[in-house]
Motif scaffolding. Structure first.
Motif, PDB file in Angstrom:
ATOM      1  N   ASN A   1       0.820  -1.208   0.000  1.00  0.00           N
ATOM      2  CA  ASN A   1       0.000   0.000   0.000  1.00  0.00           C
ATOM      3  C   ASN A   1       0.859   1.265   0.000  1.00  0.00           C
ATOM      4  O   ASN A   1       0.466   2.277  -0.585  1.00  0.00           O
ATOM      5  N   LEU A   2       2.029   1.205   0.619  1.00  0.00           N
ATOM      6  CA  LEU A   2       2.952   2.339   0.548  1.00  0.00           C
ATOM      7  C   LEU A   2       3.407   2.551  -0.890  1.00  0.00           C
ATOM      8  O   LEU A   2       3.445   3.689  -1.380  1.00  0.00           O
TER       9      LEU A   2
ATOM     10  N   THR B   1     -10.364 -10.238  -3.246  1.00  0.00           N
ATOM     11  CA  THR B   1     -10.480  -8.856  -3.712  1.00  0.00           C
ATOM     12  C   THR B   1      -9.364  -8.557  -4.703  1.00  0.00           C
ATOM     13  O   THR B   1      -8.188  -8.735  -4.407  1.00  0.00           O
ATOM     14  N   LEU B   2      -9.750  -8.103  -5.879  1.00  0.00           N
ATOM     15  CA  LEU B   2      -8.805  -7.767  -6.942  1.00  0.00           C
ATOM     16  C   LEU B   2      -8.753  -6.256  -7.117  1.00  0.00           C
ATOM     17  O   LEU B   2      -9.787  -5.603  -7.277  1.00  0.00           O
ATOM     18  N   GLY B   3      -7.555  -5.691  -7.105  1.00  0.00           N
ATOM     19  CA  GLY B   3      -7.412  -4.254  -7.312  1.00  0.00           C
ATOM     20  C   GLY B   3      -7.899  -3.418  -6.157  1.00  0.00           C
ATOM     21  O   GLY B   3      -8.428  -2.318  -6.380  1.00  0.00           O
ATOM     22  N   SER B   4      -7.708  -3.887  -4.935  1.00  0.00           N
ATOM     23  CA  SER B   4      -8.122  -3.101  -3.762  1.00  0.00           C
ATOM     24  C   SER B   4      -7.267  -1.848  -3.629  1.00  0.00           C
ATOM     25  O   SER B   4      -6.066  -1.857  -3.918  1.00  0.00           O
ATOM     26  N   LYS B   5      -7.917  -0.771  -3.160  1.00  0.00           N
ATOM     27  CA  LYS B   5      -7.230   0.514  -2.983  1.00  0.00           C
ATOM     28  C   LYS B   5      -7.592   1.089  -1.615  1.00  0.00           C
ATOM     29  O   LYS B   5      -8.200   2.163  -1.521  1.00  0.00           O
ATOM     30  N   PRO B   6      -7.227   0.390  -0.536  1.00  0.00           N
ATOM     31  CA  PRO B   6      -7.632   0.854   0.800  1.00  0.00           C
ATOM     32  C   PRO B   6      -6.977   2.180   1.158  1.00  0.00           C
ATOM     33  O   PRO B   6      -5.835   2.441   0.783  1.00  0.00           O
ATOM     34  N   THR B   7      -7.723   3.002   1.883  1.00  0.00           N
ATOM     35  CA  THR B   7      -7.197   4.285   2.340  1.00  0.00           C
ATOM     36  C   THR B   7      -6.544   4.166   3.706  1.00  0.00           C
ATOM     37  O   THR B   7      -6.002   5.136   4.223  1.00  0.00           O
TER      38      THR B   7
ATOM     39  N   ALA C   1       0.878   8.283   7.361  1.00  0.00           N
ATOM     40  CA  ALA C   1      -0.524   8.545   7.060  1.00  0.00           C
ATOM     41  C   ALA C   1      -1.323   7.249   6.998  1.00  0.00           C
ATOM     42  O   ALA C   1      -2.455   7.172   7.490  1.00  0.00           O
ATOM     43  N   LEU C   2      -0.747   6.213   6.380  1.00  0.00           N
ATOM     44  CA  LEU C   2      -1.415   4.916   6.320  1.00  0.00           C
ATOM     45  C   LEU C   2      -1.634   4.355   7.719  1.00  0.00           C
ATOM     46  O   LEU C   2      -2.707   3.827   8.026  1.00  0.00           O
ATOM     47  N   ARG C   3      -0.629   4.449   8.549  1.00  0.00           N
ATOM     48  CA  ARG C   3      -0.745   3.888   9.907  1.00  0.00           C
ATOM     49  C   ARG C   3      -1.687   4.697  10.771  1.00  0.00           C
ATOM     50  O   ARG C   3      -2.418   4.143  11.585  1.00  0.00           O
ATOM     51  N   ALA C   4      -1.672   6.015  10.600  1.00  0.00           N
ATOM     52  CA  ALA C   4      -2.544   6.878  11.409  1.00  0.00           C
ATOM     53  C   ALA C   4      -4.010   6.632  11.092  1.00  0.00           C
ATOM     54  O   ALA C   4      -4.870   6.746  11.970  1.00  0.00           O
ATOM     55  N   ALA C   5      -4.303   6.265   9.852  1.00  0.00           N
ATOM     56  CA  ALA C   5      -5.685   6.044   9.447  1.00  0.00           C
ATOM     57  C   ALA C   5      -6.198   4.682   9.876  1.00  0.00           C
ATOM     58  O   ALA C   5      -7.405   4.423   9.798  1.00  0.00           O
ATOM     59  N   SER C   6      -5.317   3.803  10.317  1.00  0.00           N
ATOM     60  CA  SER C   6      -5.719   2.428  10.632  1.00  0.00           C
ATOM     61  C   SER C   6      -6.255   2.307  12.050  1.00  0.00           C
ATOM     62  O   SER C   6      -5.918   3.087  12.923  1.00  0.00           O
TER      63      SER C   6
END
Length: 240
Positions: free
Chosen positions: A28-29, A46-52, A235-240
């Motif tokens: 994801n990074l 899931t194909l082509g996932s784009k998690p925020t 940012a990825l970790r803060a949103a989790s």
């Protein structure tokens, strides 16, 4: 450093089979920085996932909500993985040997183990059929051993073309990233040290390896994380 190094190894034109944990963070990074076209495939279908944010598991709803398509688990393995449509498979390991064979089954004798591990899951199929396998694991003599106690996921066997002799379609482990450095297989398929992380020398890596680790003629030093990489990772970790 492990996450950033793993992310840098991915390109935007690849399809990546992602596991939860550090592989998911790295993938994801990469997708949110230099490789926006990277296609993430999770075992749940899931194909082509784009998690925020970083998913909590392969069943996290955000993977399905942001996916291009959601298919069944058998379809992922039968129609995507086994036919060779996945470029990169990320795997972890409890034990790893000099030829990239992985143990996630048991430490000690299989019938009477010292530790019973989580097991295989889809890892053997990933190791067999992905075009390449990247392994991400913290390095110590406990994890980097002369010979794994159990071969859960086949790497290069005992080297020297054993994968090809068995008819396995994928290239096997082509990259091993640890908290100390980076290894790649040589012509005999034995892992050799090709890079160290900042502040680490080759003797530290050798001391944390359970076999006589060979070193490339020229060992590079990985670039420290950039400000943009650190910002995106936080940012990825803060949103989790």
């Amino acid at each position: 450093m492990m996450t950033v190094a793993a992310a840098r190894a991915l390109r935007g034109d690849q399809r990546c089979f992602v596991g939860i944990g550090l592989p998911s963070t790295a993938a994801n990074l990469a997708r949110t920085t230099h490789a926006p076209g990277l296609v993430l495939v999770y075992e749940s279908g899931t194909l082509g996932s784009k998690p925020t944010r970083l998913p909590a598991s392969i069943g996290d709803g955000i993977l399905a909500e942001t996916a291009d398509a959601v298919i069944s688990v058998p379809e992922v393995f039968n129609y995507w993985l086994q036919p060779g449509r996945i470029d990169i498979g990320f795997l972890g390991a409890a034990q790893l040997d000099r030829y990239g064979n992985i143990n996630t089954t048991a430490i000690g004798e299989y019938a009477h183990p010292k530790v019973r591990l989580p097991g295989a899951g889809g890892a053997p199929e990933i190791a067999a059929s992905c075009r390449e396998v990247f392994v991400v694991v913290r390095q110590s003599r406990r994890s980097f051993v002369e010979q794994v106690d159990f071969v859960t996921s086949f790497g290069h066997g005992r080297g020297h073309g054993e994968r090809a002799a068995l008819g396995l379609p994928g290239a096997g482990p082509t990259l091993v990233i640890t908290d100390l450095g980076v290894m790649r297989p040589d012509a005999s398929s034995e892992l050799i040290l090709v890079a160290t992380h900042p502040g680490v020398d080759t003797e530290q890596v050798r001391a944390a390896t359970g076999w006589n680790l060979r070193v490339a003629a020229e060992v590079t030093v990985t670039e420290p994380p950039s400000a943009d990489e650190l910002s995106a990772l936080r940012a990825l970790r803060a949103a989790s």
